[in-house]
Design an enzyme around this catalytic site. Structure first.
Site, mmCIF file in Angstrom:
data_model
loop_
_atom_site.group_PDB
_atom_site.id
_atom_site.type_symbol
_atom_site.label_atom_id
_atom_site.label_comp_id
_atom_site.label_asym_id
_atom_site.label_seq_id
_atom_site.Cartn_x
_atom_site.Cartn_y
_atom_site.Cartn_z
ATOM 1 N N LYS A 83 0.837 -1.200 0.000
ATOM 2 C CA LYS A 83 0.000 0.000 0.000
ATOM 3 C C LYS A 83 0.880 1.262 0.000
ATOM 4 O O LYS A 83 0.640 2.192 -0.766
ATOM 5 C CB LYS A 83 -0.930 -0.005 1.222
ATOM 6 C CG LYS A 83 -2.060 -1.032 1.095
ATOM 7 C CD LYS A 83 -2.832 -1.217 2.387
ATOM 8 C CE LYS A 83 -3.843 -2.346 2.270
ATOM 9 N NZ LYS A 83 -4.553 -2.640 3.516
ATOM 10 N N GLN A 123 -3.918 -1.452 9.993
ATOM 11 C CA GLN A 123 -4.013 -2.770 9.364
ATOM 12 C C GLN A 123 -4.576 -3.824 10.326
ATOM 13 O O GLN A 123 -4.125 -3.923 11.471
ATOM 14 C CB GLN A 123 -2.618 -3.199 8.847
ATOM 15 C CG GLN A 123 -2.609 -4.495 8.072
ATOM 16 C CD GLN A 123 -3.355 -4.410 6.737
ATOM 17 O OE1 GLN A 123 -3.290 -3.415 6.028
ATOM 18 N NE2 GLN A 123 -4.084 -5.463 6.393
ATOM 19 N N ASP A 180 -10.197 3.583 4.837
ATOM 20 C CA ASP A 180 -10.679 2.208 4.696
ATOM 21 C C ASP A 180 -12.208 2.174 4.613
ATOM 22 O O ASP A 180 -12.788 1.169 4.206
ATOM 23 C CB ASP A 180 -10.243 1.365 5.918
ATOM 24 C CG ASP A 180 -8.958 0.602 5.665
ATOM 25 O OD1 ASP A 180 -8.640 0.354 4.485
ATOM 26 O OD2 ASP A 180 -8.269 0.263 6.651
#
Ligand code: NDP
Length: 289
Positions: free
Chosen positions: A52, A96, A119
């Protein structure tokens, strides 16, 4: 059968984002900044966050990884989140998952400022999504609908089965496809491990979104001719012929299902690259405010 090329579609999106960043630089403005937070040493998570950050750098974003020890306390992580929420140079950040067991993931999720939640997992963003309001859409579902749109696949009035009801993939995807939107208006069934007569439901489906994490679960006998298959699954299966000893496969038995499908995503190279591209898009949207 048409292959839904997530890699190529993602590249196109990333190229557009890169051009936007170039434009910002030309105007003398700062570039978007995404922070990835990782707690612990989960190898798969480390490789995800690294890819990412790398993707961010490739489009010209600022991006860095904050890697905390596995024994980091919940309080320390909450403190970091407070800092990120108020840091005006940070446009978005991701924490994460999975987090170590001693940290309450829901507490962390609720602490994230919704406008920096690239997200799209915060209840405010999830609620807006459900109400068909403009919001940050979770990257994988966003990638799925973008791929569907890119290939001009009709969803209106179609029977869709979404296999898997996770908060990050299955459930938001099922909501998006049922909304009154150009990529929506489908009649959606959200299936899970307690679903009865799954075989019958799948056989009736015009579009199947498979997100359960079970290698080759969906077989040719379960799908009808002309079905559209979006395979979200990423599963490692042993493969002695590969240097690393395994290969990645989806939740769908690609070789036998593909000949019956009108469209199908490969694994890898389908939904995976789209997820990263949409995370970048969400960061750009968060930057623009
Ligand atoms: P979860 O493990 O959170 O959820 C799995 C879901 O599948 C659950 O709802 C579960 O049902 C359901 N399920 C499990 N077994 C069956 C079964 N036999 N029949 C019907 N339903 C079943 O998974 P995620 O959503 O996080 O991930 C799913 C897959 O997608 C994984 O392979 C993951 O690696 C991959 N993934 C890929 C991404 C990408 O970018 N391509 C991004 C995110 C995930 P129940 O709720 O009843 O337990």
């Amino acid at each position: 059968m048409i292959l839904l090329d997530g890699k190529a579609t993602a590249l196109q999106i990333k190229t557009e984002i890169k051009e936007s960043v170039e434009q910002l630089k030309t105007e003398g403005k700062r570039v978007p900044n995404l922070i990835a937070v990782l707690v612990g040493e989960n190898t798969a998570s480390l490789s995800y966050v690294k890819s990412k950050v790398k993707a961010c750098n490739m489009v010209g974003f600022d991006s860095s990884l904050i890697h905390l020890d596995a024994d980091t306390t919940e309080a320390v992580l909450l403190d970091l989140i407070k800092q990120l929420n108020t840091d005006s140079t940070v446009d978005g950040y991701i924490v994460q998952l999975p987090l170590p067991k001693h940290i309450d993931a829901n507490k962390i999720l609720l602490a994230v400022a919704p406008e920096k939640d690239v997200d799209g997992f915060h209840p405010v963003n999830m609620g807006k999504l459900t109400l068909n309001l403009e919001t940050i859409i979770p990257a994988t579902p966003y990638g799925i609908i973008t791929l569907i749109k890119a290939y001009g696949i009709e969803t209106k009035g179609k029977r869709v089965v979404v296999l898997g009801r996770s908060n990050i993939v299955g459930r938001p995807t099922s909501i998006l496809l049922s909304l009154n939107k150009p990529y929506g208006n489908a009649t959606v069934t959200l299936a899970h491990s307690k679903t009865k007569n799954l075989d019958k439901l799948l056989l009736e489906a015009d579009i199947i979104i498979a997100a359960i994490g079970k290698p080759h679960f969906v077989t040719a006998a379960m799908v009808k001719e002309g079905v559209v298959i979006i395979d979200v699954g990423i599963n490692r299966v042993e493969d002695a012929s590969r240097k690393r000893g395994y290969r990645l496969v989806g939740d769908v038995a690609f070789d036998t299902v593909a000949p019956k499908a009108s469209y199908i995503t490969p694994v890898p190279g389908g939904v995976g690259p789209m997820t990263i591209a949409m995370l970048l898009k969400n960061t750009l949207l968060a930057y623009k405010g």
